[in-house]
Design an enzyme around this catalytic site. Structure first.
Site, PDB file in Angstrom:
ATOM      1  N   HIS A 133       0.835  -1.198   0.000  1.00 15.71           N
ATOM      2  CA  HIS A 133       0.000   0.000   0.000  1.00 15.71           C
ATOM      3  C   HIS A 133       0.867   1.244   0.000  1.00 15.71           C
ATOM      4  O   HIS A 133       1.906   1.279   0.653  1.00 15.71           O
ATOM      5  CB  HIS A 133      -0.875   0.029   1.263  1.00 15.71           C
ATOM      6  CG  HIS A 133      -2.258  -0.486   1.022  1.00 15.71           C
ATOM      7  ND1 HIS A 133      -2.555  -1.367   0.027  1.00 15.71           N
ATOM      8  CD2 HIS A 133      -3.426  -0.225   1.663  1.00 15.71           C
ATOM      9  CE1 HIS A 133      -3.846  -1.642   0.064  1.00 15.71           C
ATOM     10  NE2 HIS A 133      -4.403  -0.973   1.050  1.00 15.71           N
ATOM     11  N   ASN A 165      -4.120   5.059   5.612  1.00 20.24           N
ATOM     12  CA  ASN A 165      -4.283   3.935   4.702  1.00 20.24           C
ATOM     13  C   ASN A 165      -5.184   4.374   3.541  1.00 20.24           C
ATOM     14  O   ASN A 165      -6.255   4.946   3.778  1.00 20.24           O
ATOM     15  CB  ASN A 165      -4.945   2.774   5.467  1.00 20.24           C
ATOM     16  CG  ASN A 165      -5.025   1.502   4.655  1.00 20.24           C
ATOM     17  OD1 ASN A 165      -5.056   1.519   3.429  1.00 20.24           O
ATOM     18  ND2 ASN A 165      -5.078   0.374   5.348  1.00 20.24           N
TER      19      ASN A 165
END
Length: 521
Positions: A133, A165
């Protein structure tokens, strides 16, 4: 209609779109907000897709490139597994200061945990972090520990970093996570000041030590300040455009490949620039023209590119034909851009941007940032051009490179028993002067001059002076022989004029290379 501007290959490009967005079952297919009435992110995404030809071109990609597209800044990818950052506290502290400076000056920062396989991609770790990510860094600061008035008089501060995130959920669950007991060490007012919230919104805090321990890659996208009306450091930017192009003639070929290709390496484009301070931090970014928009034509793969930096003669104005003193260079990688931050001493340097393999063609953009103007320009000529005046005034028959390496045992002319020496190399009316070396009798000059000579039997002289406030004082000189060849000599300093005795203290070590072929050096 909506207008968006993206920085592409040195220019801000205006992209115009309408508000027809791709949906499935009444919902946005790609980028979207939690708020059903908020569409700016989907509109930006559509404009970005148009810039690159289609939505498919946005699949995957490189975070560092995207940050540059949105800001026009310079991205510096960093491998946190290298250079002892995870093991050495001093290096972690230095990195924190760099990250903090980038954040406070408006730069964008991204980080990730490297996925080593396809199965690893988007795998969630026990600590709550997800591999592969691109986490956005949303805050960097020192957090004050303690409660009440006494906390303001204590020096206890924790270096911390806040991340988000991209999923908008799934957070770090280790120390200093949203609901962890560590936050009891921080006053309520401090928590409110830095915006600590207890909800699964994908945003969370970590100590910088935990961040370095868990993440493997960091990207700092600096917004380079070139404005003189600023309190922050102002950079001088030099931008040049070039291309790697094949040609059968070695003198015209500009696609020579990296240094592994010794016969063709110096056929690449060459750019000269000056560092005018005793030492300067230099940022260099080499970017190739993006090929993602040509994926469907089978030309979507980037070339493996990089560059080398050579320290050259202070007066070089023609192309290098032999490698000089290499002082740095980038890695070679098939990304859109490569970046290097390097400290360089005062002098003249040549950058050679290359593809890894020879005979590959493409366009590139070279950006150089220094503290003072670097006067960067391309070296295009191989030797002094012949003009209509060459028959009358003569044309060089020799080329000589003089490398003044070091002095030893010079006179201590200052009151403290040392001197501030510098050298001047003279040849046929041309002179090259070195920087001043402070407080020494044994200076490491490391100064080169290049001379195209019409009078083969006229010697070259090197003079040493001591730098003073009112008037510089003479310390001695040496005379170099004019014959062809390559040799190194340590010569005793002599006085001016006809005085041939070694009446002045000190020696000078010099390397001389002379050739009758002007493209030999």
């Amino acid at each position: 209609m909506f207008h968006f501007r993206f920085w592409r290959f040195g220019e801000w490009v205006d992209v115009v779109i309408d508000d027809r967005l791709p949906t499935a079952n009444g919902e946005l297919v790609y980028c979207h907000s939690n708020d059903s009435n908020e569409f700016w992110s989907a509109l930006v995404e559509k404009a970005y897709a148009k810039l690159y030809g289609c939505y498919e071109a946005l699949d995957g990609g490189n975070t560092a490139d995207a940050l540059v597209d949105f800001t026009g800044g310079v991205s510096e990818p960093m491998d946190l597994m290298e250079n002892g950052i995870k093991e050495e506290e001093e290096k972690r502290n230095e990195l924190f200061e760099r990250v903090l400076k980038t954040h406070t000056r408006g730069g964008l920062i991204s980080c990730s945990i490297r996925a080593t396989s396809a199965a690893d991609m988007e795998a969630r770790l026990d600590c709550g972090l997800v591999k592969g990510h691109a986490y956005a860094v949303t805050d960097v600061r020192r957090v004050r520990l303690g409660h009440g008035l006494l906390a303001y008089f204590r020096s206890d501060k924790l270096t911390m970093i806040r991340m988000r995130n991209p999923w908008g959920q799934k957070e770090w669950n280790g120390p200093w996570s949203d609901s962890s007991e560590e936050w009891q060490k921080v006053s309520q007012s401090e928590r409110e000041k830095i915006g600590v919230t207890v909800q699964d919104d994908g945003e969370f805090w970590m100590t910088f030590d935990d961040f370095v321990a868990n993440f493997t890659d960091l990207i700092l996208c600096r917004l380079i300040n070139t404005s003189y009306l600023s309190f922050h450091k102002t950079w001088e930017e030099a931008v040049v455009r070039g291309s790697w192009s094949r040609h059968d003639d070695p003198l015209l070929n500009r696609a020579g490949g990296c240094t592994n290709n010794k016969q063709t390496f110096l056929q690449n484009p060459q750019y000269v620039f000056d560092v005018k301070k005793p030492e300067d931090e230099v940022l260099i970014c080499l970017q190739q023209k993006d090929r993602r928009a040509t994926l469907r034509e089978g030309r979507g793969e980037n070339l493996a590119i990089g560059f080398d930096i050579h320290r050259v003669e202070l007066n070089r104005t023609y192309r290098m034909h032999t490698t000089q003193q290499k002082v740095g260079g980038s890695i070679f990688i098939n990304s859109r851009s490569v970046f290097l931050r390097i400290d360089l001493k005062e002098g003249r340097y040549v950058i050679i941007p290359t593809t890894f393999d020879p005979s590959l063609e493409g366009d590139f953009l070279l950006r150089i940032f220094t503290d003072v103007p670097s006067d960067c320009e391309e070296l295009t000529l191989h030797e002094p051009p012949q003009t209509c005046w060459s028959g009358l005034c003569g044309y060089p028959s020799l080329v000589t490179q003089v490398h003044v390496m070091e002095g030893s045992g010079l006179a201590g002319q200052d009151s403290d028993g040392v001197s501030d020496p510098y050298v001047i190399i003279r040849c046929e009316g041309i002179k090259v002067r070195s920087p001043v070396h402070k407080n020494t009798r044994n200076p490491a000059f490391d100064t080169k001059g290049l001379f195209y000579r019409k009078k083969a039997n006229q010697p070259i002289s090197i003079e040493i002076y001591n730098h003073n406030v009112l008037m510089d004082s003479f310390m001695g000189q040496v005379t170099l022989p004019a014959e062809q060849g390559s040799f190194q000599q340590t010569l005793h300093l002599r006085g001016k004029g006809d005085r041939q005795d070694n009446d002045l203290p000190g020696t000078l070590t010099v390397t001389i290379v002379t050739s009758s072929l002007l493209t030999n050096i």
